[in-house]
Scaffold this motif. Structure first.
Motif, mmCIF file in Angstrom:
data_model
loop_
_atom_site.group_PDB
_atom_site.id
_atom_site.type_symbol
_atom_site.label_atom_id
_atom_site.label_comp_id
_atom_site.label_asym_id
_atom_site.label_seq_id
_atom_site.Cartn_x
_atom_site.Cartn_y
_atom_site.Cartn_z
ATOM 1 N N LYS A 104 0.841 -1.189 0.000
ATOM 2 C CA LYS A 104 0.000 0.000 0.000
ATOM 3 C C LYS A 104 0.886 1.252 0.000
ATOM 4 O O LYS A 104 1.817 1.363 0.789
ATOM 5 C CB LYS A 104 -0.894 -0.011 1.245
ATOM 6 N N GLY A 105 0.607 2.159 -0.900
ATOM 7 C CA GLY A 105 1.365 3.400 -0.989
ATOM 8 C C GLY A 105 2.460 3.388 -2.041
ATOM 9 O O GLY A 105 3.020 4.441 -2.355
ATOM 10 N N ALA A 106 2.790 2.231 -2.591
ATOM 11 C CA ALA A 106 3.861 2.142 -3.590
ATOM 12 C C ALA A 106 3.499 2.904 -4.860
ATOM 13 O O ALA A 106 4.355 3.540 -5.470
ATOM 14 C CB ALA A 106 4.167 0.684 -3.907
ATOM 15 N N GLU A 107 2.232 2.836 -5.240
ATOM 16 C CA GLU A 107 1.796 3.505 -6.469
ATOM 17 C C GLU A 107 1.984 5.020 -6.357
ATOM 18 O O GLU A 107 2.423 5.666 -7.314
ATOM 19 C CB GLU A 107 0.331 3.174 -6.757
ATOM 20 N N LYS A 108 1.694 5.566 -5.189
ATOM 21 C CA LYS A 108 1.876 7.019 -4.975
ATOM 22 C C LYS A 108 3.336 7.427 -5.154
ATOM 23 O O LYS A 108 3.627 8.532 -5.581
ATOM 24 C CB LYS A 108 1.418 7.421 -3.572
ATOM 25 N N LEU A 109 4.240 6.519 -4.810
ATOM 26 C CA LEU A 109 5.673 6.794 -4.924
ATOM 27 C C LEU A 109 6.211 6.525 -6.325
ATOM 28 O O LEU A 109 7.369 6.799 -6.615
ATOM 29 C CB LEU A 109 6.443 5.941 -3.913
ATOM 30 N N GLY A 110 5.367 5.957 -7.196
ATOM 31 C CA GLY A 110 5.791 5.650 -8.562
ATOM 32 C C GLY A 110 6.535 4.331 -8.678
ATOM 33 O O GLY A 110 7.108 4.034 -9.724
ATOM 34 N N HIS A 111 6.511 3.534 -7.637
ATOM 35 C CA HIS A 111 7.222 2.254 -7.667
ATOM 36 C C HIS A 111 6.517 1.290 -8.615
ATOM 37 O O HIS A 111 5.317 1.113 -8.569
ATOM 38 C CB HIS A 111 7.292 1.646 -6.279
ATOM 39 N N GLY A 112 7.298 0.688 -9.499
ATOM 40 C CA GLY A 112 6.773 -0.294 -10.439
ATOM 41 C C GLY A 112 6.169 0.302 -11.695
ATOM 42 O O GLY A 112 5.903 -0.428 -12.653
ATOM 43 N N LYS A 113 5.976 1.597 -11.745
ATOM 44 C CA LYS A 113 5.340 2.227 -12.905
ATOM 45 C C LYS A 113 6.254 2.132 -14.126
ATOM 46 O O LYS A 113 7.404 2.544 -14.092
ATOM 47 C CB LYS A 113 5.023 3.692 -12.612
ATOM 48 N N GLY A 114 5.737 1.530 -15.201
ATOM 49 C CA GLY A 114 6.496 1.389 -16.444
ATOM 50 C C GLY A 114 7.417 0.182 -16.477
ATOM 51 O O GLY A 114 8.182 0.013 -17.426
ATOM 52 N N TYR A 115 7.333 -0.662 -15.458
ATOM 53 C CA TYR A 115 8.182 -1.854 -15.415
ATOM 54 C C TYR A 115 7.809 -2.814 -16.528
ATOM 55 O O TYR A 115 6.647 -3.059 -16.807
ATOM 56 C CB TYR A 115 8.034 -2.556 -14.061
ATOM 57 N N LYS A 116 8.824 -3.367 -17.179
ATOM 58 C CA LYS A 116 8.636 -4.377 -18.224
ATOM 59 C C LYS A 116 9.129 -5.712 -17.687
ATOM 60 O O LYS A 116 10.306 -5.862 -17.371
ATOM 61 C CB LYS A 116 9.424 -4.002 -19.477
ATOM 62 N N TYR A 117 8.235 -6.663 -17.593
ATOM 63 C CA TYR A 117 8.568 -7.994 -17.102
ATOM 64 C C TYR A 117 9.379 -8.718 -18.174
ATOM 65 O O TYR A 117 8.875 -9.013 -19.259
ATOM 66 C CB TYR A 117 7.277 -8.748 -16.776
ATOM 67 N N PRO A 118 10.676 -9.007 -17.914
ATOM 68 C CA PRO A 118 11.541 -9.569 -18.952
ATOM 69 C C PRO A 118 11.011 -10.837 -19.623
ATOM 70 O O PRO A 118 11.221 -11.037 -20.815
ATOM 71 C CB PRO A 118 12.847 -9.852 -18.198
ATOM 72 N N HIS A 119 10.284 -11.678 -18.883
ATOM 73 C CA HIS A 119 9.792 -12.928 -19.470
ATOM 74 C C HIS A 119 8.702 -12.672 -20.515
ATOM 75 O O HIS A 119 8.438 -13.537 -21.346
ATOM 76 C CB HIS A 119 9.291 -13.873 -18.375
#
Length: 105
Positions: free
Chosen positions: A70-85
């Motif tokens: 909870k709260g990670a989205e507000k910090l921008g964590h994970g935004k735009g991540y490309k899953y290598p697989h």
């Protein structure tokens, strides 16, 4: 012989025991001793370790930071991540703020 054969040698020791398991063990040892070898992994580990000792550590880019709380989205964590697989095992994205290459096959 493949990695599954090496596993079979290990299982022979577990299930059949000695002295019968000495034959698949010997075959596994011969296979490993004749396999092509590289020091690329240890060279990469050593180079990265030297950077950790001698350089300032770099911050992890936001898109690579954990986004499962909870709260990670507000910090921008994970935004735009490309899953290598999803991209054949490698995704073109920034992994470090400063370009580094440790593994050299």
């Amino acid at each position: 012989m493949s990695s599954s054969c090496l596993l079979a040698a290990l299982r022979a020791v577990e299930f059949v025991g000695m002295p019968e398991a000495r034959i698949p063990l010997a075959q596994a040892v011969i296979y490993i001793s004749q396999a092509p070898k590289s020091n690329a992994c240890i060279t990469a580990i050593d180079a990265a370790t030297e950077d950790i000792k001698n350089e300032q550590t770099m911050e992890v880019p936001d898109h690579l930071k954990d986004s499962h709380y909870k709260g990670a989205e507000k910090l921008g964590h994970g935004k735009g991540y490309k899953y290598p697989h999803d991209y054949g095992g490698y995704a073109e994205q920034d992994y470090l703020p400063k370009k580094k290459k440790y593994y050299k096959p």
